[in-house]
Scaffold this active site. Structure first.
Site, PDB file in Angstrom:
ATOM      1  N   LYS A  50      36.772  43.888  15.677  1.00 15.16           N
ATOM      2  CA  LYS A  50      36.298  43.501  14.339  1.00 15.16           C
ATOM      3  C   LYS A  50      36.234  41.972  14.228  1.00 15.16           C
ATOM      4  O   LYS A  50      35.296  41.414  13.673  1.00 15.16           O
ATOM      5  CB  LYS A  50      37.227  44.096  13.258  1.00 15.16           C
ATOM      6  CG  LYS A  50      37.112  45.619  13.175  1.00 15.16           C
ATOM      7  CD  LYS A  50      38.218  46.290  12.381  1.00 15.16           C
ATOM      8  CE  LYS A  50      38.121  47.813  12.554  1.00 15.16           C
ATOM      9  NZ  LYS A  50      39.121  48.575  11.811  1.00 15.16           N
ATOM     10  N   GLN A  94      44.451  48.043   8.449  1.00  7.16           N
ATOM     11  CA  GLN A  94      44.246  48.846   9.654  1.00  7.16           C
ATOM     12  C   GLN A  94      45.184  50.058   9.642  1.00  7.16           C
ATOM     13  O   GLN A  94      46.391  49.928   9.402  1.00  7.16           O
ATOM     14  CB  GLN A  94      44.482  47.976  10.905  1.00  7.16           C
ATOM     15  CG  GLN A  94      44.152  48.660  12.217  1.00  7.16           C
ATOM     16  CD  GLN A  94      42.672  49.013  12.362  1.00  7.16           C
ATOM     17  OE1 GLN A  94      41.795  48.309  11.886  1.00  7.16           O
ATOM     18  NE2 GLN A  94      42.393  50.130  13.021  1.00  7.16           N
ATOM     19  N   ASP A 117      36.438  49.137   3.838  1.00  5.86           N
ATOM     20  CA  ASP A 117      36.629  50.402   4.563  1.00  5.86           C
ATOM     21  C   ASP A 117      36.151  51.606   3.740  1.00  5.86           C
ATOM     22  O   ASP A 117      36.023  52.702   4.265  1.00  5.86           O
ATOM     23  CB  ASP A 117      38.125  50.610   4.860  1.00  5.86           C
ATOM     24  CG  ASP A 117      38.462  50.401   6.318  1.00  5.86           C
ATOM     25  OD1 ASP A 117      37.578  50.638   7.169  1.00  5.86           O
ATOM     26  OD2 ASP A 117      39.602  50.017   6.601  1.00  5.86           O
TER      27      ASP A 117
HETATM   28  N1  GUN Z   1      41.964  53.329  12.140  1.00  4.29           N
HETATM   29  C1  GUN Z   1      41.079  54.115  12.802  1.00  4.29           C
HETATM   30  N2  GUN Z   1      39.861  54.005  12.250  1.00  4.29           N
HETATM   31  C2  GUN Z   1      39.965  53.132  11.226  1.00  4.29           C
HETATM   32  C3  GUN Z   1      39.035  52.611  10.267  1.00  4.29           C
HETATM   33  O1  GUN Z   1      37.837  52.927  10.234  1.00  4.29           O
HETATM   34  N3  GUN Z   1      39.551  51.716   9.374  1.00  4.29           N
HETATM   35  C4  GUN Z   1      40.855  51.369   9.372  1.00  4.29           C
HETATM   36  N4  GUN Z   1      41.260  50.514   8.442  1.00  4.29           N
HETATM   37  N5  GUN Z   1      41.734  51.838  10.231  1.00  4.29           N
HETATM   38  C5  GUN Z   1      41.292  52.715  11.151  1.00  4.29           C
END
Ligand code: GUN
Length: 283
Positions: A50, A94, A117
């Site tokens: 990211k 996350q 998200d």
């Molecule tokens: N952990 C696994 N996939 C994701 C996601 O799309 N967003 C976040 N914040 N954590 C994750």
């Protein structure tokens, strides 16, 4: 045909370059704040990808790491601070979080306008009601595959093996809004094979190598693999027995190099959109 998710994600990111430029001209400099709790190896890998995507687009990236002893109130307090910081335009916590922290209570604290998200209740409801909002990234990525290949979803039988709030539920809602007939399956589903064999579109996110075998897939089906696990020799793989399933499919995605790339691209799209929403700009 193997779907080229790299190309689709590059196209999505390419389209964002101009949008970021226009934001910058308007003195808006998006910044994504990522909150990371504990020391989970896979989370570190995801956060790094990211960060790289932000750097590529000239979007600010700030990481806030907490030990896994952090309490839920401490984390929520910190999110409130990010909410009221005008410079931060996107907030992402996350997942997974440690067991003593309830992810739903934490996500409820994120300002819906900064919720890149799409996990905050207001955005979940926006998606539910098919209203504009910030939606979950992996689900958006899957829909982007269909859009980029001009695949009409109307009337298609879509089977989703995953009932999470991150993938299964949001993608089911999006497929429903596109007039597919949607079945969500999970570990307690009876006769999974019978359901899968009738699917025009099979979306799987189980996390078991070779879980989807040739006899579960209809001729000419579209198979989207969101699973991530490792083979016995420690290679990253998806749920699908790719060698044997691919010849039956009209379209199929790979792991690695599949939907994961689109998740990051759609996150960048949400980061840009969130900045636009906060400044009442729709570019
Ligand atoms: N952990 C696994 N996939 C994701 C996601 O799309 N967003 C976040 N914040 N954590 C994750």
């Amino acid at each position: 045909m193997i779907i080229d998710c790299k190309k689709i994600s590059e196209d999505v990111i390419g389209n964002l370059v101009e949008k970021v430029r226009i934001l910058n001209i308007n003195n808006i400099f998006p910044i994504l704040a990522v909150v990371l709790v504990g020391d989970i190896f896979s989370s570190r890998i995801y956060v790094n990808s990211k960060k790289k995507a932000c750097e590529k687009l000239g979007i600010g990236f700030q990481e806030y790491a907490f030990p896994d002893t952090v309490t839920e109130p401490e984390l929520c307090d910190f999110i409130q601070k990010l909410n009221s910081n005008k410079n931060i335009t996107g907030i992402l916590v996350q997942l997974p979080l440690p067991n003593h922290i309830d992810k739903n209570r934490v996500c409820k604290f994120i300002d819906p306008k900064k919720d890149v998200d799409g996990f905050a209740p207001e955005n979940v409801y926006n998606l539910y009601e098919n209203r504009d909002g910030l939606y979950a990234c992996t689900a958006q990525g899957i829909l982007e595959i269909f859009k980029s290949h001009e695949i009409d979803l109307t009337g298609k039988n879509c089977v989703i093996i995953n009932r999470s709030s991150i993938v299964g539920k949001p993608v089911a809602m999006m497929m429903l809004h596109e007039n597919s007939t949607v079945t969500i399956c999970h570990s307690k589903t009876n006769n999974l094979q019978n359901l899968c064999i009738n699917a025009d579109i099979l979306i799987t996110g189980v996390g078991k190598p070779k879980f989807i075998s040739q006899n579960m897939v209809k001729e000419n089906a579209i198979v989207i693999d969101v699973g991530i696990s490792r083979t016995e020799d420690n290679k990253v793989c998806g749920d699908v027995d790719f060698e044997n399933v691919a010849p039956k499919c009209s379209y199929i995605t790979r792991v690695p190099g599949g939907v994961g790339l689109l998740t990051v691209a759609m996150l960048m799209k949400n980061v840009v959109k969130a900045a636009e929403i906060q400044h009442n700009l729709q570019i």
